[in-house]
Write an enzyme that holds these catalytic residues in place. Structure first.
Site, PDB file in Angstrom:
ATOM      1  N   CYS A   1     -15.148   4.764 -27.026  1.00 36.38           N
ATOM      2  CA  CYS A   1     -16.446   5.413 -27.203  1.00 36.38           C
ATOM      3  C   CYS A   1     -17.066   5.714 -25.857  1.00 36.38           C
ATOM      4  CB  CYS A   1     -17.343   4.530 -28.038  1.00 36.38           C
ATOM      5  SG  CYS A   1     -16.764   4.504 -29.716  1.00 36.38           S
ATOM      6  N   GLU A   2     -16.447   6.629 -25.146  1.00 40.67           N
ATOM      7  CA  GLU A   2     -16.924   6.945 -23.820  1.00 40.67           C
ATOM      8  C   GLU A   2     -16.285   8.271 -23.396  1.00 40.67           C
ATOM      9  OE1 GLU A   2     -17.468   3.589 -21.457  1.00 40.67           O
ATOM     10  OE2 GLU A   2     -17.052   4.623 -19.580  1.00 40.67           O
TER      11      GLU A   2
ATOM     12  N   TYR B   1     -10.502   5.696 -10.342  1.00 42.64           N
ATOM     13  CA  TYR B   1     -10.134   6.252  -9.032  1.00 42.64           C
ATOM     14  C   TYR B   1      -9.902   7.756  -9.083  1.00 42.64           C
ATOM     15  CZ  TYR B   1      -8.575   1.364  -8.714  1.00 42.64           C
ATOM     16  OH  TYR B   1      -8.478   0.004  -8.773  1.00 42.64           O
TER      17      TYR B   1
ATOM     18  N   GLY C   1       0.778  -1.229   0.000  1.00 42.72           N
ATOM     19  CA  GLY C   1       0.000   0.000   0.000  1.00 42.72           C
ATOM     20  C   GLY C   1       0.810   1.281   0.000  1.00 42.72           C
TER      21      GLY C   1
ATOM     22  N   ARG D   1      -7.214   3.623 -14.403  1.00 44.33           N
ATOM     23  CA  ARG D   1      -7.119   4.194 -13.061  1.00 44.33           C
ATOM     24  C   ARG D   1      -7.677   5.616 -12.975  1.00 44.33           C
ATOM     25  NH1 ARG D   1      -3.205   5.074 -10.471  1.00 44.33           N
ATOM     26  NH2 ARG D   1      -4.026   4.378  -8.454  1.00 44.33           N
TER      27      ARG D   1
ATOM     28  N   GLU E   1       4.265  -6.414   1.675  1.00 42.38           N
ATOM     29  CA  GLU E   1       3.842  -6.819   0.327  1.00 42.38           C
ATOM     30  C   GLU E   1       3.724  -5.632  -0.624  1.00 42.38           C
ATOM     31  OE1 GLU E   1       1.021 -10.532   1.809  1.00 42.38           O
ATOM     32  OE2 GLU E   1       0.131  -8.560   1.515  1.00 42.38           O
ATOM     33  N   PRO E   2       4.820  -4.951  -0.907  1.00 40.61           N
ATOM     34  CA  PRO E   2       4.717  -3.814  -1.819  1.00 40.61           C
ATOM     35  C   PRO E   2       4.504  -4.273  -3.261  1.00 40.61           C
ATOM     36  CG  PRO E   2       7.014  -4.254  -1.296  1.00 40.61           C
ATOM     37  CD  PRO E   2       6.205  -5.211  -0.476  1.00 40.61           C
TER      38      PRO E   2
ATOM     39  N   ARG F   1       2.824  -1.668  -5.979  1.00 45.33           N
ATOM     40  CA  ARG F   1       2.971  -0.384  -6.669  1.00 45.33           C
ATOM     41  C   ARG F   1       4.340   0.256  -6.429  1.00 45.33           C
ATOM     42  NH1 ARG F   1      -1.692   2.739  -7.195  1.00 45.33           N
ATOM     43  NH2 ARG F   1      -2.410   1.457  -5.473  1.00 45.33           N
TER      44      ARG F   1
HETATM   45  N1  LLP Z   1      -1.195  -6.974  -0.217  1.00 45.43           N
HETATM   46  C1  LLP Z   1      -2.532  -7.122  -0.305  1.00 45.43           C
HETATM   47  C2  LLP Z   1      -3.196  -8.079   0.553  1.00 45.43           C
HETATM   48  C3  LLP Z   1      -3.263  -6.335  -1.205  1.00 45.43           C
HETATM   49  O1  LLP Z   1      -4.581  -6.464  -1.274  1.00 45.43           O
HETATM   50  C4  LLP Z   1      -2.579  -5.410  -2.029  1.00 45.43           C
HETATM   51  C5  LLP Z   1      -3.306  -4.591  -2.992  1.00 45.43           C
HETATM   52  C6  LLP Z   1      -1.191  -5.308  -1.920  1.00 45.43           C
HETATM   53  C7  LLP Z   1      -0.532  -6.104  -0.990  1.00 45.43           C
HETATM   54  C8  LLP Z   1      -0.368  -4.383  -2.774  1.00 45.43           C
HETATM   55  O2  LLP Z   1      -0.699  -3.063  -2.616  1.00 45.43           O
HETATM   56  P1  LLP Z   1       0.216  -1.923  -3.292  1.00 45.43           P
HETATM   57  O3  LLP Z   1       1.531  -1.923  -2.571  1.00 45.43           O
HETATM   58  O4  LLP Z   1       0.416  -2.283  -4.727  1.00 45.43           O
HETATM   59  O5  LLP Z   1      -0.574  -0.684  -3.122  1.00 45.43           O
HETATM   60  N2  LLP Z   1      -6.108  -1.342  -8.400  1.00 45.43           N
HETATM   61  C9  LLP Z   1      -5.794  -0.360  -7.385  1.00 45.43           C
HETATM   62  C10 LLP Z   1      -5.013  -0.966  -6.248  1.00 45.43           C
HETATM   63  C11 LLP Z   1      -5.704  -2.149  -5.635  1.00 45.43           C
HETATM   64  C12 LLP Z   1      -4.798  -2.799  -4.639  1.00 45.43           C
HETATM   65  C13 LLP Z   1      -5.350  -4.070  -4.154  1.00 45.43           C
HETATM   66  N3  LLP Z   1      -4.540  -4.702  -3.187  1.00 45.43           N
HETATM   67  C14 LLP Z   1      -5.031   0.791  -8.017  1.00 45.43           C
HETATM   68  O6  LLP Z   1      -4.847   0.782  -9.224  1.00 45.43           O
HETATM   69  O7  LLP Z   1      -4.636   1.721  -7.321  1.00 45.43           O
END
Ligand code: LLP
Length: 463
Positions: free
Chosen positions: A391-392, A364, A278, A360, A320-321, A323
Site C-alpha cells: 500500500c504505497e 537507492y 564495494g 533497493r 570484503e566483497p 554483492r
Molecule cells: N565491508 C564493509 C565494512 C561494508 O560496510 C560493506 C558494505 C561491505 C564490506 C560489502 O560491500 P559490498 O561488496 O557488498 O558492496 N544495502 C546497500 C549496500 C550497503 C553496504 C554496506 N556495507 C545496497 O543494497 O546497495
C-alpha cells in the site's frame, strides 16, 4: 540519471515518456548473461531454467515470490575471488549481503572467510561451523554483549570504529584475560557512489576514524598502548557498487601512508590492510563490472608500489566483497497479477511481492532488469513499471523496463541480480511473508531459507 529520453522505433517514440530506459533489446527473449546467474538458460520451449530446472516447475514447487540462487555460480565466484588474491591475501565474504547457514558452509568449502556485523550474523556463522578465527566482526555500535561474545569465541579480528570502541574492546578483552586482534577502520576521504567517487567531508558520516587531522594516527597511538588488543592493521571501506578503481587507489595510497607514519612514529610495521568491499555488479546491460582477477591485480599493484615508495614490506591484503559474490547468483521470481496500461505513460505490471522483498529500488533508486521467463514471446516490446502489492505508490521493483505486450496475469517474470541486499533487507511490511531462498544446483533445488508463514507472524505478536 536518465540514460536516454526515448527508446528506438518510430512507433513508440511519440508515446513513451521520459525515463530511465534505453531502447528495448532487439529480442526480449534473449537473456543477457551479464545480469543472469551462470546456469540460467532459455530452453527450446521458451521456458527459462536455472541449474537445469525450469522456473515453471520451481514456481509450482516453491511458490512465488521466491529467490532462486545458483549454488554453482556462488561457489565459482568464491573460488574466483580466492584464486585471484591467492594464498598471501584473505577474502572475507560480507555476510550482510546475504547470509544463511548453507552460505556459511559453501564459504568454508571454497576457502573464504566471513565478515559479520551483528550478533545475529555471528550466531549464524558459528552455528554453521565457521571457525571463529576466520570471522571479522564489524559495526559502528557493537554492543558490549556482542563484543564480549566475539572475544569469548575468539573471532579473528574486531574492526574498531571509534575512539570509545578502542577502549571498550581493550577493556573487555583484558578483563577476560584475552588479547584481541583488531584493525582500526579509517575514513580516507573518498566516498564512492555508483559510477563515481567524490571527495567527501569525511567527518560527516558515522563510520570509521578520519585520516585527516591526525585522528587515525591518534587512534593507532592509543590502540598500541592498550594490553587487551593487538593492532594488526588498518581497514578502509569506501562505499558500494563501485566500478572505478580510482577510489580504491586513493584509499590504498592513504592507508599505506598511515602505515608509514606508524612505522616512523612507533617503529612498528602493521602487518595487514583491509580494503573493504564495494565492487559493482551488472544490474542491467549498461553495467560493466571488473573481474576479481583484474581487481586483485590493480589492488596488489597499488599497494606494492606505495609500500615500495615508503620502504615498507608489503602487508597482507584482505578484501570484503559481498554483492560481487552473491548479487549476480540469484533472481527473484514473481507471478504477474494486475496489468494496468496507462495511456501515453506506461503499463503498470503488479507482482505478488514488491518493496518487502526488494527495497533497493525505493531506497537507492536502484535499476534492475526484468524478463518474462515462463514462455517466450514474439509480441512487441511494451514499456512497463514492475510494481509490488504494497500500500504505497513508491512500491516499485523495476522502474522502467520492457516486457512483451502480450504479458498476461499468471505469467512468471524474473528480476535478475537480486542475490545481494534483497533477502537480507526484506521486511514484513503490510504483514507480508518474506520469501524463501531456494538453492538450485545441477538439477536439484532445496530451500535454504524457508518462506515465512502467517504462524511466524502471529508467533511474534504475543498479544
Ligand atoms: N565491508 C564493509 C565494512 C561494508 O560496510 C560493506 C558494505 C561491505 C564490506 C560489502 O560491500 P559490498 O561488496 O557488498 O558492496 N544495502 C546497500 C549496500 C550497503 C553496504 C554496506 N556495507 C545496497 O543494497 O546497495
Amino acid at each position: 540519471m536518465s540514460r536516454s529520453a526515448h527508446p528506438a522505433g518510430p512507433r513508440h517514440a511519440d508515446v513513451y515518456p521520459e525515463g530511465h530506459y534505453t531502447a528495448p533489446a532487439a529480442d526480449l527473449n534473449v537473456l543477457d548473461e551479464k545480469v543472469w546467474a551462470r546456469t540460467v538458460r532459455r530452453d527450446d520451449d521458451g521456458v527459462v531454467s536455472v541449474g537445469g530446472i525450469e522456473v515453471s516447475r520451481l514456481a509450482e514447487e516453491f511458490g512465488t515470490p521466491a529467490y532462486f540462487l545458483d549454488e554453482s555460480d556462488f561457489r565459482a565466484r568464491c573460488r574466483a575471488w580466492a584464486d585471484a588474491f591467492g594464498p598471501d591475501a584473505d577474502v572475507f565474504y560480507a555476510g550482510k549481503a546475504f547470509l544463511s547457514r548453507a552460505v556459511v558452509r559453501w564459504l568454508q568449502e571454497e576457502g573464504l572467510n566471513l565478515d559479520v556485523c551483528s550478533g545475529g550474523e555471528l550466531t549464524t556463522a558459528l552455528d554453521a561451523g565457521m571457525p571463529a578465527e576466520r570471522i571479522a566482526f564489524h559495526g559502528n555500535n557493537k554492543s558490549v554483549e556482542e563484543i564480549e561474545r566475539a572475544v569469548r569465541v575468539g573471532v579473528g579480528r574486531i574492526v574498531l570504529d571509534s575512539f570509545q570502541e578502542i577502549v571498550r574492546v581493550a577493556h573487555i578483552a583484558q578483563s577476560m584475560g584475552r588479547r584481541q586482534r583488531v584493525q582500526i577502520r579509517v575514513t580516507v576521504g573518498v566516498e564512492a557512489h555508483t559510477h563515481e567517487f567524490i571527495a567527501t567531508a569525511h567527518e560527516d558520516q558515522k563510520f570509521g576514524i578520519a585520516l585527516a587531522d591526525g585522528q587515525a594516527a591518534e587512534a593507532v597511538r592509543r590502540a598500541l598502548r592498550l594490553d587487551g588488543i593487538e593492532l594488526i592493521g588498518i581497514h578502509s571501506h569506501i562505499g558500494s557498487q563501485i566500478f572505478d578503481m580510482a577510489g580504491f587507489e586513493v584509499s590504498a595510497r592513504r592507508v599505506v601512508q598511515l602505515l608509514a607514519e606508524v612505522r616512523d612514529e612507533h617503529g612498528v610495521e602493521l602487518p595487514e590492510i583491509d580494503l573493504g568491499g564495494g565492487l559493482g555488479i551488472a544490474y542491467t546491460s549498461e553495467d560493466d563490472p571488473s573481474e576479481p582477477h583484474q581487481i586483485a591485480k590493480a589492488l596488489n599493484e597499488i599497494v606494492s608500489r606505495e609500500c615500495e615508495a615508503h620502504g615498507l614490506a608489503t602487508p597482507r591484503i584482505s578484501v570484503e566483497p559481498g554483492r560481487a559474490i552473491v548479487g549476480p547468483t540469484a533472481f527473484t521470481l514473481y507471478e504477474v497479477g494486475t496489468i494496468k496500461p496507462l495511456e501515453g505513460l506506461r503499463t503498470y505490471v503488479s507482482v505478488d511481492g514488491g518493496m518487502s522483498d526488494n527495497i533497493r529500488t525505493a531506497l537507492y533508486d536502484a535499476e534492475y532488469s526484468v524478463a518474462l521467463v515462463s514462455r517466450a514471446s514474439d509480441a512487441e516490446p511494451m514499456l512497463v513499471r514492475v510494481v509490488g502489492k504494497h500500500c504505497e505508490s513508491g512500491d516499485i521493483v523495476v522502474r522502467d523496463a520492457f516486457l512483451p505486450a502480450d504479458l498476461a496475469p499468471g505469467d512468471l517474470i524474473a528480476v535478475p541480480a537480486t542475490g545481494a541486499y534483497c533477502r537480507s533487507m526484506a521486511s514484513n511490511y503490510n504483514h507480508s511473508l518474506r520469501p524463501p531462498v531456494v538453492a538450485v544446483n545441477d538439477g536439484r533445488a532445496r530451500v535454504i531459507v524457508r518462506r515465512e508463514t502467517e504462524e511466524d507472524l502471529l508467533r511474534l505478536d504475543v498479544g
